[in-house]
Design a protein around this motif. Structure first.
Motif, PDB file in Angstrom:
ATOM      1  N   UNK A 359      16.708  54.412  63.458  1.00 25.85           N
ATOM      2  CA  UNK A 359      15.419  53.789  63.207  1.00 25.85           C
ATOM      3  C   UNK A 359      15.453  52.801  62.064  1.00 25.85           C
ATOM      4  N   UNK A 360      16.160  53.145  60.985  1.00 22.89           N
ATOM      5  CA  UNK A 360      16.226  52.258  59.822  1.00 22.89           C
ATOM      6  C   UNK A 360      16.860  50.922  60.156  1.00 22.89           C
ATOM      7  N   UNK A 361      17.961  50.953  60.880  1.00 22.74           N
ATOM      8  CA  UNK A 361      18.663  49.704  61.170  1.00 22.74           C
ATOM      9  C   UNK A 361      17.918  48.865  62.204  1.00 22.74           C
ATOM     10  N   UNK A 362      17.229  49.507  63.135  1.00 28.12           N
ATOM     11  CA  UNK A 362      16.409  48.736  64.072  1.00 28.12           C
ATOM     12  C   UNK A 362      15.282  48.035  63.316  1.00 28.12           C
ATOM     13  N   UNK A 363      14.647  48.744  62.389  1.00 28.74           N
ATOM     14  CA  UNK A 363      13.591  48.112  61.597  1.00 28.74           C
ATOM     15  C   UNK A 363      14.156  46.988  60.736  1.00 28.74           C
ATOM     16  N   UNK A 364      15.339  47.201  60.163  1.00 33.20           N
ATOM     17  CA  UNK A 364      15.972  46.144  59.371  1.00 33.20           C
ATOM     18  C   UNK A 364      16.200  44.901  60.220  1.00 33.20           C
ATOM     19  N   UNK A 365      16.625  45.106  61.466  1.00 29.52           N
ATOM     20  CA  UNK A 365      16.803  43.976  62.369  1.00 29.52           C
ATOM     21  C   UNK A 365      15.481  43.312  62.720  1.00 29.52           C
ATOM     22  N   UNK A 366      14.451  44.114  62.917  1.00 32.12           N
ATOM     23  CA  UNK A 366      13.128  43.565  63.226  1.00 32.12           C
ATOM     24  C   UNK A 366      12.604  42.717  62.070  1.00 32.12           C
ATOM     25  N   UNK A 367      12.774  43.214  60.854  1.00 35.59           N
ATOM     26  CA  UNK A 367      12.323  42.475  59.676  1.00 35.59           C
ATOM     27  C   UNK A 367      13.095  41.167  59.520  1.00 35.59           C
ATOM     28  N   UNK A 368      14.405  41.235  59.703  1.00 31.87           N
ATOM     29  CA  UNK A 368      15.231  40.042  59.553  1.00 31.87           C
ATOM     30  C   UNK A 368      14.912  39.020  60.631  1.00 31.87           C
ATOM     31  N   UNK A 369      14.842  39.486  61.886  1.00 28.85           N
ATOM     32  CA  UNK A 369      14.548  38.576  62.981  1.00 28.85           C
ATOM     33  C   UNK A 369      13.176  37.944  62.848  1.00 28.85           C
ATOM     34  N   UNK A 370      12.179  38.742  62.465  1.00 28.32           N
ATOM     35  CA  UNK A 370      10.833  38.204  62.304  1.00 28.32           C
ATOM     36  C   UNK A 370      10.730  37.210  61.174  1.00 28.32           C
ATOM     37  N   UNK A 371      11.477  37.442  60.095  1.00 27.12           N
ATOM     38  CA  UNK A 371      11.432  36.552  58.938  1.00 27.12           C
ATOM     39  C   UNK A 371      12.177  35.246  59.171  1.00 27.12           C
ATOM     40  N   UNK A 372      13.239  35.293  59.972  1.00 25.21           N
ATOM     41  CA  UNK A 372      14.100  34.123  60.132  1.00 25.21           C
ATOM     42  C   UNK A 372      13.935  33.407  61.468  1.00 25.21           C
ATOM     43  N   UNK A 373      13.137  33.970  62.379  1.00 22.01           N
ATOM     44  CA  UNK A 373      13.045  33.408  63.736  1.00 22.01           C
ATOM     45  C   UNK A 373      12.667  31.944  63.728  1.00 22.01           C
ATOM     46  N   UNK A 374      11.610  31.602  63.010  1.00 18.77           N
ATOM     47  CA  UNK A 374      11.142  30.213  62.985  1.00 18.77           C
ATOM     48  C   UNK A 374      12.062  29.349  62.140  1.00 18.77           C
ATOM     49  N   UNK A 375      12.624  29.922  61.075  1.00 16.70           N
ATOM     50  CA  UNK A 375      13.536  29.164  60.207  1.00 16.70           C
ATOM     51  C   UNK A 375      14.766  28.728  60.984  1.00 16.70           C
TER      52      UNK A 375
END
Length: 584
Positions: A359-375
């Protein structure tokens, strides 16, 4: 512009939106919203309500999944205890589409408030359950409520500008950390350090759901039915609703998923119950697809034109294929940790932390992807890359045995991280890559239903493979090893039973040296079973890799467009405005 002019401007702006709602919904630009809209108590309160709701929604599954065997031992034993986890994804598969479509047609406010109330009732039932059957009933209520709670993308997506949708998802995923990220630790802490035991998790969820319900009630005022459909009544909308399609979809998907869940656990795969549920379910789902396509429906449950957009379809399927890793591994990985990488059968808080890695690593991926998607942009390229890495690393876990803890952990963490990245891309795109933002609830609901149905299918496949391989490997490997070490053949059955109970006391002829040999053989046999499970993930991740080439790039849609706005209670005044145009 003075206050009077500002008031006139706001009235004109509200009018320009509401007058066209029959054709264009409430779409506007963030620059046209009243000053302070995104700092208003209504908007901030709604986002807080959504966050608490999401935390409770994922907690309903994440806090139970690591403790299914313990719960069964206390309230059972009951062979139906597997439904504690299975009912969650099954109810979501059905409920997400219904919530999305119905809230598009009738307004969202009371769907989300009612969902929180239902969740509170479900948590009370589970926390006070005296039998497995009662607990499953409570979990059913929690799961139905989660259909609103995990529809958070509908609320967040339509209230923020297109270009901030990925980032908003990342912010909301932070709320998953206590339950989904640290769920095994939280639940283990309740068991080890409180008198409430596993029930303590649900006492906690009662409080979280209550806070969310209160915040929704006080601050969430999206467009009402009369504001969205000024030329229709609720009775007209109800008469035009697709009840036949809703029945076929609900019954068909429920029977199909029940058949999958029964096979090999509750009933044999060849049993009449399993086969009939699968066949009738598939027939009803095919009939549902034909009915939605060819019937002349005023308000179909699923607008067929959504499925003519293949990039949206590919995105929605990949959402489910990615989520199947979480729901499957949330069950498989804690068992693997308990058997292969701890000496206490997973009873310690240390095991809880290891089990939390999924769960932790999936959330880490979600946070990273959401933060960098538009960038980064180019969401199609992102999907291709992250799914390729996820497929490779998760499949590689199959190479890990009892002595490969570090390698298994690193590979699992990498795989889950990139699965999480894919999740945030696909969930946001499911609401972006559509032609009409008025259908955002239906689009995200349909994508969510596919996500849960695919997750149920994948989880069933993983559990069946693991069960079959354990049944095959343990009798083939463990008895010869312990007999060769000196254990009498007549002691094999009680010795193997000891792995289930954790107690080897009283096994005739068992010595510490034989126990060491037997435990090692048991781990080797189990490692072969887990290896097969991780090899099977390639079926789903391989399909996801292929579909990733058809997912959308949405760079050109990253604009200031807002699909819907919050309004002051009892008025059509957008939050932050000064107009006083009351709803009749």
């Amino acid at each position: 512009m003075d206050h009077k002019d500002d008031q006139v401007h706001t009235i004109e702006n509200v009018s320009s939106i509401t007058d066209e709602k029959s054709d264009h919904g409430f779409t506007t630009n963030s620059e046209d919203l009243p000053k302070g809209y995104y700092r208003s108590p209504f908007f901030l309160g709604t986002m807080m309500a959504t966050g608490f709701s999401l935390a409770a929604g994922v907690g309903g599954f994440a806090l139970a999944a690591p403790n299914l065997a313990l719960i069964n031992a206390e309230l059972g034993p009951d062979p139906n205890y597997v439904w504690i986890g299975l009912v969650y994804t099954m109810a979501l598969a059905i409920g997400l589409l219904l919530v999305g479509r119905l809230s598009d047609l009738f307004g969202r406010r009371w769907f989300f408030i009612s969902g929180q109330i239902l969740a509170i009732i479900g948590c009370i039932v589970v926390a006070t359950a005296s039998t497995i059957k009662i607990l499953i009933g409570g979990m059913t209520l929690i799961s139905l409520a989660a259909s609103t709670q995990l529809s958070f993308g509908i609320v967040s997506n339509e209230l923020v500008p297109m270009k901030y949708r990925f980032f908003t998802h990342a912010w909301l995923y932070l709320w998953c950390l206590p339950a989904s990220g640290f769920g095994p630790v939280v639940s283990k802490a309740f068991i080890l350090y409180t008198s409430a035991g596993w029930r303590g998790s649900y006492y906690l969820l009662i409080g979280i759901n209550a806070i969310s319900a209160l915040l929704y009630f006080l601050f969430y005022f999206p467009p009402t039915f009369h504001m969205k459909f000024n030329n229709r009544t609720k009775m007209q909308q109800l008469k035009d609703f697709d009840f036949v399609g809703a029945f076929m979809f609900t019954a068909g998907l429920l029977l199909f998923l029940m058949g999958l869940s029964w096979g090999g656990s509750v009933y044999p795969w060849k049993s009449p119950a399993t086969i009939s549920a699968l066949v009738i379910g598939i027939v009803l789902l095919i009939a549902f697809g034909c009915y939605e396509t060819f019937a002349n429906l005023k308000e179909p449950l699923v607008p067929v034109h959504l499925f003519k957009n293949f990039s949206w379809v590919a995105c929605s399927i990949n959402l489910g294929l990615g989520a199947s890793v979480y729901y499957g591994m949330a069950i498989i990985w804690p068992q693997m940790v308990a058997v292969l990488y701890t000496d206490d059968g997973g009873a310690s808080i240390h095991a809880g932390f290891l089990s939390s890695l999924v769960g932790l690593m999936i959330i880490a991926g979600q946070l990273t992807g959401g933060s960098l998607a538009v960038v980064i942009g180019k969401t199609k390229i992102q999907c291709i890359c992250v799914l390729t890495i996820a497929a490779a690393t998760l499949t590689a876990v199959a190479s890990c045995g009892p002595d490969d803890f570090i390698r298994a952990t690193v590979l699992m963490c990498l795989g889950c991280f990139f699965v999480g990245w894919n999740e945030t891309l696909c969930l946001a795109n499911a609401g972006i890559d559509i032609d009409d933002q008025r259908e955002i609830g239906t689009a995200i609901g349909a994508a969510g239903s596919m996500r849960s149905a695919i997750s149920t299918l994948a989880s069933t496949v993983y559990v069946v493979i693991l069960t079959n391989k354990l049944t095959e490997n343990i009798p083939a490997i463990v008895p010869p090893a312990v007999i060769g070490a000196g254990l009498p053949a007549t002691s094999i059955v009680p010795f193997l039973t000891g792995f289930s109970t954790g107690n080897f006391t009283g096994v005739p002829g068992l010595t510490p040296e034989i126990l060491v040999v037997g435990v090692r053989a048991y781990k080797e046999a189990s490692a072969k079973a887990y290896s097969t499970v991780f090899l099977s993930t390639l079926i789903f991740s391989g399909l996801a890799m292929i579909l990733s080439f058809f997912t959308p790039n949405v760079d050109e849609k990253m604009t200031n467009q807002v699909a819907a706005t919050l309004h002051q209670k009892g008025t059509e005044t957008i939050v932050g405005g000064h107009a006083e145009k009351h709803v009749v």
